[in-house]
Design an enzyme around this catalytic site. Structure first.
Site, mmCIF file in Angstrom:
data_model
loop_
_atom_site.group_PDB
_atom_site.id
_atom_site.type_symbol
_atom_site.label_atom_id
_atom_site.label_comp_id
_atom_site.label_asym_id
_atom_site.label_seq_id
_atom_site.Cartn_x
_atom_site.Cartn_y
_atom_site.Cartn_z
ATOM 1 N N THR A 1 -9.604 -10.013 -2.417
ATOM 2 C CA THR A 1 -10.253 -10.842 -1.398
ATOM 3 C C THR A 1 -9.281 -11.762 -0.664
ATOM 4 O O THR A 1 -9.657 -12.430 0.285
ATOM 5 C CB THR A 1 -11.375 -11.701 -2.033
ATOM 6 N N GLY A 2 -8.019 -11.786 -1.089
ATOM 7 C CA GLY A 2 -7.028 -12.570 -0.356
ATOM 8 C C GLY A 2 -6.711 -11.912 0.981
ATOM 9 O O GLY A 2 -7.103 -10.767 1.223
ATOM 10 N N LYS B 1 -15.749 -13.832 -8.108
ATOM 11 C CA LYS B 1 -16.455 -13.133 -7.025
ATOM 12 C C LYS B 1 -17.102 -11.841 -7.491
ATOM 13 O O LYS B 1 -17.470 -10.985 -6.687
ATOM 14 C CB LYS B 1 -15.493 -12.868 -5.866
ATOM 15 N N ILE C 1 2.943 -6.204 -5.987
ATOM 16 C CA ILE C 1 3.529 -6.447 -4.670
ATOM 17 C C ILE C 1 4.066 -7.880 -4.594
ATOM 18 O O ILE C 1 5.018 -8.170 -3.893
ATOM 19 C CB ILE C 1 2.453 -6.253 -3.569
ATOM 20 N N THR C 2 3.430 -8.774 -5.346
ATOM 21 C CA THR C 2 3.717 -10.207 -5.294
ATOM 22 C C THR C 2 5.195 -10.541 -5.423
ATOM 23 O O THR C 2 5.887 -10.022 -6.293
ATOM 24 C CB THR C 2 2.960 -10.907 -6.440
ATOM 25 N N GLU C 3 5.649 -11.452 -4.552
ATOM 26 C CA GLU C 3 7.021 -11.943 -4.597
ATOM 27 C C GLU C 3 7.025 -13.327 -5.229
ATOM 28 O O GLU C 3 6.052 -14.076 -5.080
ATOM 29 C CB GLU C 3 7.556 -12.038 -3.162
ATOM 30 N N TYR D 1 11.435 2.285 4.680
ATOM 31 C CA TYR D 1 10.521 2.820 5.687
ATOM 32 C C TYR D 1 11.326 3.484 6.807
ATOM 33 O O TYR D 1 10.982 4.558 7.286
ATOM 34 C CB TYR D 1 9.644 1.730 6.331
ATOM 35 N N GLU E 1 21.408 -1.548 -3.147
ATOM 36 C CA GLU E 1 21.971 -2.688 -2.429
ATOM 37 C C GLU E 1 22.850 -3.494 -3.378
ATOM 38 O O GLU E 1 22.965 -3.178 -4.560
ATOM 39 C CB GLU E 1 20.863 -3.554 -1.817
ATOM 40 N N HIS F 1 16.716 -10.811 -0.813
ATOM 41 C CA HIS F 1 16.087 -10.470 -2.089
ATOM 42 C C HIS F 1 16.682 -11.355 -3.174
ATOM 43 O O HIS F 1 17.893 -11.553 -3.210
ATOM 44 C CB HIS F 1 16.374 -9.016 -2.476
#
Lengths: 300, 289
Positions: free
Chosen positions: B17-18, B43, B96-98, B159, B209, B247
């Site tokens: 829901t974010g 929720k 996915i969170t950083e 990508y 990298e 990064h």
């Protein structure tokens, strides 16, 4: 971020680690001088402690986080590092305190250097360094204010940008760290005497405000003669083209600006940019071409 | 075939829901990913994008049989979300969170060793198996099905490479961004292992990298264990020492962690090295394969 000197001494005090009292005289006689250090072994994902003397590492141990540093490990470290037996108990106490404090304070690095072994059986921390994990600052408010940032980072609309100034003439902006690094590499290959003036990762969200803040940053850097934007926009090249246009209008830099916009709808995005009325804008379709154009323009 | 993500991935989204979670869930669904539910504590019982929301991962798993979770929960709570997914028996967790703190990752990695869960990330773009499933934020439109496996430490650079491959007619089996943090759930070697064992993957692209020793370990693995050809590019040849380049894990501490050492190690292992990202596609098309 690294803690400044004042914060380093406060940290020792907060954790009851032994130092000279303020204004105290250093001991006249010293038995042994060592350096005790905690760092992270990134590849095994374990904290490590090492003991060195005169710049040479004598011993190293790794710690299992859920177990923590055991006394026997601290003793092993001391014995392998030629610490005399009569200091073992005090050394273990300090090593364990160092470890516990590091785990509780989210340190990625802490060293006591030099650490003096004084003939009365005590140890004294004379100097050192502490680095706190940037990502954990939200839960370490006590040290945040006194941390000396090692490099500038730019906050904008919640996105974290990373900006590293360099010596060249091409101001670079990319959406992503890898893309920004690759941009620098390609410029180095094709740019000749005209090199990258900076590294700037604006994050992957590509909002108009991030682009504007990024453009403003690189166009105001001394020595910059030309700007190069390397943007990979996925399937949002049209939107991104509009935002680039907005950002360029907002910043209104007179510097020639080479834009590489790529993605699945790149042709639409590039067509929009080409149709724009910004005289300093040059649209290219490969990174090689972008580097060559920027170097060519920057050489004039 | 493919690795990790496929048409049998039944996916829950933690933090659905974010803003980010909601938007990317919609894109994952449009791509054809079998998103079966979302989790947002407090929720439960509501719906979003036609999917039910649960208060906990275990409730979502019980109701839907999900085997995969994609996590968009913000950093302070993200590590808790990962533990919750592990405990609920989720086999593949994509974070996915950083910005997950280092000490949280140290403890989590130790916990993961005693579980059967695999973590991709954190701070990663996720996994895309073209025409089957998208777990995360890799734009589906740039890829197409094929036999090239792609593994990368960065997002947009990957990508860019995948898009070039697609334009040149080189489709992909699976594309994986393992993340830009210094401590990751899954390493380059782990992914190379999976590609080596995957019958549909014929060639592999590795995008590394500066920072850390993962590419050196990858070179060792390729040299001793891999039969499939690998093309690699290591970003950051011109990066300065001692500075974090975007990064959290991209910092050159010493010669070993610089691009030149990595490039050399990979070359010694028989990998074809690209000077720039655009060269990768042409190096993949050599005749001897």
């Amino acid at each position: 971020v690294r803690l400044d000197d004042e914060a380093f001494w406060q940290y020792l005090k907060a954790w009851d680690l032994p130092t000279l009292p303020a204004g105290g005289e250093p001991p006249a006689h010293v038995e042994h001088v060592v350096c005790l250090r905690l760092g992270i072994d990134w590849d095994s994902a374990q904290p490590t402690l090492s003991l060195s003397s005169h710049g040479q590492e004598l011993a190293r141990i790794t710690v299992v986080p859920s177990i923590g540093l055991r006394d026997y490990q601290a003793r092993d470290l001391a014995l392998s590092g030629n610490v005399p037996r009569e200091y073992l108990a005090e050394f273990s106490r300090i090593a364990r305190r160092l470890y516990e404090s590091a785990a509780a304070s989210d340190l990625t690095f802490i060293e006591f250097d030099p650490l003096l072994l004084v003939p009365d059986g005590t140890l004294l921390i004379m100097d050192g360094n502490i680095t706190i994990d940037d990502s954990a600052l939200f839960r370490q408010p006590r040290w945040t204010a006194q941390s000396a940032s090692s490099q500038p980072s730019v906050q904008n609309s919640g996105a974290r940008m990373t900006y590293v100034p360099l010596k060249g003439h091409i101001g670079c902006l990319a959406n992503g760290a890898g893309l920004a690094l690759a941009t620098m590499d390609v410029i180095a290959h094709y740019g000749g005497a005209i090199q990258a003036a900076n590294f700037l990762d604006v994050g992957d969200s590509l909002t108009a405000s991030d682009l504007t803040a990024g453009l403003r940053l690189i166009s105001s850097q001394p020595g910059v003669r030309v700007l190069l934007l390397n943007l990979f926009a996925g399937n949002r090249c049209r939107e991104t083209a509009h935002r680039v246009y907005e950002a360029m209008q907002a910043v209104a830099s007179p510097l020639p600006t080479v834009v590489l916009l790529d993605g699945s709808d790149a042709s639409d995005g590039r067509a929009l940019l080409e149709a724009s009325t910004l005289p300093q804008l040059m649209v290219v379709s490969t990174l090689r071409e972008a580097a060559r154009r920027a170097a060519h323009v920057g050489a004039d | 075939m493919s690795i990790l993500a496929n048409a049998e991935s039944y996916v829950i989204v933690q933090g659905i829901t974010g803003r980010e979670g909601s938007q990317h869930t919609l894109e994952m669904i449009h791509y054809g990913t079998k998103v079966v539910a979302g989790v947002t504590p407090g929720k439960g019982g509501e719906w979003i994008h036609g999917k039910p929301i649960f208060d906990s991962v275990i409730a979502a798993v019980d109701a839907t049989g999900a085997n995969t979770s994609v996590i968009f929960v913000a950093a302070p709570s993200a590590v808790d979300a990962i533990y919750e997914a592990v405990d609920a028996g989720i086999g593949l967790i994509v974070s996915i969170t950083e910005g997950i703190p280092v000490w949280d990752m140290l403890r989590l990695r130790e916990h993961l060793r005693s579980s059967r869960a695999r973590l991709i990330g954190p701070n990663c773009p996720g996994i895309l198996t073209p025409a089957q499933a998208s777990l995360g934020i890799i734009p589906g439109a740039i890829a197409k099905p094929g036999n090239v496996g792609v593994v990368s430490r960065s997002g947009t650079l990957m990508y860019d490479v995948v898009h070039t491959l697609t334009q040149m007619g080189l489709g992909q089996s699976t594309c994986i961004g393992i993340g830009g943090d210094p401590i990751l759930g899954t390493t380059l070697v782990d992914v190379l292992h999976l590609f080596e064992d995957d019958p549909e993957t014929e060639r592999v692209v590795l995008i590394g990298e500066i920072g850390g020793l993962m590419e050196i370990a990858a070179a060792r693995f390729i040299g001793t264990r891999m039969t499939k050809p690998v093309v690699a590019y290591v970003a950051g040849k011109t990066a300065p020492y001692g500075v974090v380049m975007g990064h959290a894990g991209a910092i050159i501490d010493d010669e070993q962690t610089a691009a030149d050492a990595k490039t050399q190690a990979l070359r010694d292992a028989g990998v074809r090295l690209a000077d720039n990202p655009q060269e990768i596609a042409s190096l993949l098309r050599w005749d001897s394969v």
